[in-house]
Enzyme design. Structure first.
Site, PDB file in Angstrom:
ATOM      1  CB  ALA A 107      46.971 -16.880  59.350  1.00 41.34           C
TER       2      ALA A 107
ATOM      3  CD  GLN B  64      41.137 -15.176  54.088  1.00 40.21           C
ATOM      4  OE1 GLN B  64      41.503 -14.088  53.671  1.00 40.21           O
ATOM      5  NE2 GLN B  64      40.501 -16.053  53.311  1.00 40.21           N
ATOM      6  CB  SER B  65      48.677 -14.454  55.850  1.00 45.22           C
ATOM      7  OG  SER B  65      49.767 -13.561  55.806  1.00 45.22           O
ATOM      8  CG  ASN B  66      45.943  -8.903  55.767  1.00 46.34           C
ATOM      9  OD1 ASN B  66      44.984  -8.986  55.016  1.00 46.34           O
ATOM     10  ND2 ASN B  66      45.808  -8.813  57.089  1.00 46.34           N
ATOM     11  CG  PHE B  67      53.661 -10.541  55.711  1.00 42.96           C
ATOM     12  CD1 PHE B  67      54.181  -9.708  54.730  1.00 42.96           C
ATOM     13  CD2 PHE B  67      54.488 -10.868  56.779  1.00 42.96           C
ATOM     14  CE1 PHE B  67      55.477  -9.206  54.809  1.00 42.96           C
ATOM     15  CE2 PHE B  67      55.776 -10.377  56.870  1.00 42.96           C
ATOM     16  CZ  PHE B  67      56.277  -9.555  55.883  1.00 42.96           C
TER      17      PHE B  67
END
Length: 338
Positions: free
Chosen positions: A76, A78-81
């Site tokens: 996404a 705002q992906s943390n990954f």
């Protein structure tokens, strides 16, 4: 075969400096009538921390063994990954290509420029976009198309897949975490964890089960309803069991997912999610993120109210991090305050 021996054949990059702490939440324990602890996986260190650091140790271990110089990953906006992957790549002198998917509609400007997006830019990552948020096969295919372009330029790309048709190497990181948690607190009664891709939830459940710990593991749905998530988790557990050469049936028997905290959907705040985020901050001085951990805590509160977590039980909630997303959600959070 011991758990450590089961992992010997999987190459692993070293990003974790040691076990993450367990912190007792005294005021919330008193208020809720339980013995509540937080597994601080927001403190994993690398690139603002978070649960993905554990998973990336195994993906980058595989990538390094294969001689890769560039990592490609999708998630996404705002992906943390993807942010964590960019940090890991920088640490190892590799390049990163981050594909950002449109999973959350009607978001303000800050969502596309602040938080994890800003951090990934600082880390020097290449960005690409994918217009759909629920097309894992298509998103992975787009990464492979870019990887083919990089190969033609003489680069050695490595794709971290999102789809279920690939081995869940990242889940091995939470297999380790399940073992770690049981060693820290062998008498835990219940563990509450977000359940999205399934790697964190599935790995943790498998590690706990192989430690012969009987704690209930509750997965709080953050992306799909419980029916769809249950089906996904069964696939993840089977593929992880295949990696570890163990029987998946006992894991399926312990699988527990709940979606009461999911509405109005992935990456969207409800009144209950916002209340949970505020309660943790104003009672314990600890921040949660809007996408994963605030929903997880809202789920925990529901479990207590429904009696599925009983008075006096020793409970651990896994704090998976994701704190940079707070800044990407500043418009939504600020409008609630006003």
């Amino acid at each position: 075969m011991t758990q450590d021996n089961k992992l010997d054949r999987f190459p692993r990059a070293q990003f974790m400096s040691g076990p993450t702490p367990l912190e007792r939440l005294d005021r919330l324990s008193s208020e809720l009538g339980i013995d509540l602890w937080l597994k601080r996986d927001d403190l994993t260190g690398l690139g603002f921390g978070g649960n993905k650091t554990r998973q990336l140790e195994f993906y980058f271990g595989d990538a390094l063994q294969k001689g890769a110089d560039t990592i490609l990953i999708t998630g996404a906006v705002q992906s943390n990954f993807v942010r964590s992957a960019a940090a890991a790549a920088a640490k190892l002198g590799m390049q990163s290509v981050l594909q950002l998917e449109e999973r959350v509609s009607d978001m303000g400007k800050a969502y596309y420029s602040s938080g994890n997006v800003l951090l990934a830019q600082i880390l020097g990552a290449e960005h690409m976009t994918y217009p759909e948020g629920e097309d894992e096969v298509g998103a992975d295919a787009a990464l492979h198309a870019r990887a083919d372009e990089l190969k033609a330029q003489g680069r050695k790309p490595y794709v971290i897949h999102l789809g279920l048709n690939h081995p869940p190497l990242g889940a091995l990181g939470y297999f380790v975490a399940g073992q770690e948690l049981c060693q820290q607190m062998p008498d835990v009664d219940a563990i509450v964890v977000p359940s999205g891709s399934g790697a964190t939830h599935g790995g943790l459940l498998t590690g706990v089960a192989l430690e012969e710990n009987t704690a209930s593991v509750f997965g709080v749905c953050v992306r799909r309803d419980s029916e769809k998530q249950m089906a996904r988790m069964k696939t993840v557990l089977q593929k992880l069991a295949d990696l570890l050469d163990i029987d998946a049936a006992p894991l399926h028997d312990r699988l527990n997912v709940m979606d009461e905290a999911l509405p109005p959907g992935y990456g969207k705040l409800s009144g209950g999610t916002r209340a949970a985020l505020d309660k943790m901050a104003r009672t314990e001085g600890i921040f949660l993120d809007p996408v994963y951990t605030a929903k997880t805590f809202a789920g925990l509160l529901h479990l207590v109210s429904e009696g599925k977590i009983q008075p006096g039980q020793k409970v651990v909630m896994v704090h998976t991090g994701g704190l940079p997303a707070l800044f990407g959600y500043q418009n939504e959070l600020a409008s609630d305050l006003s």
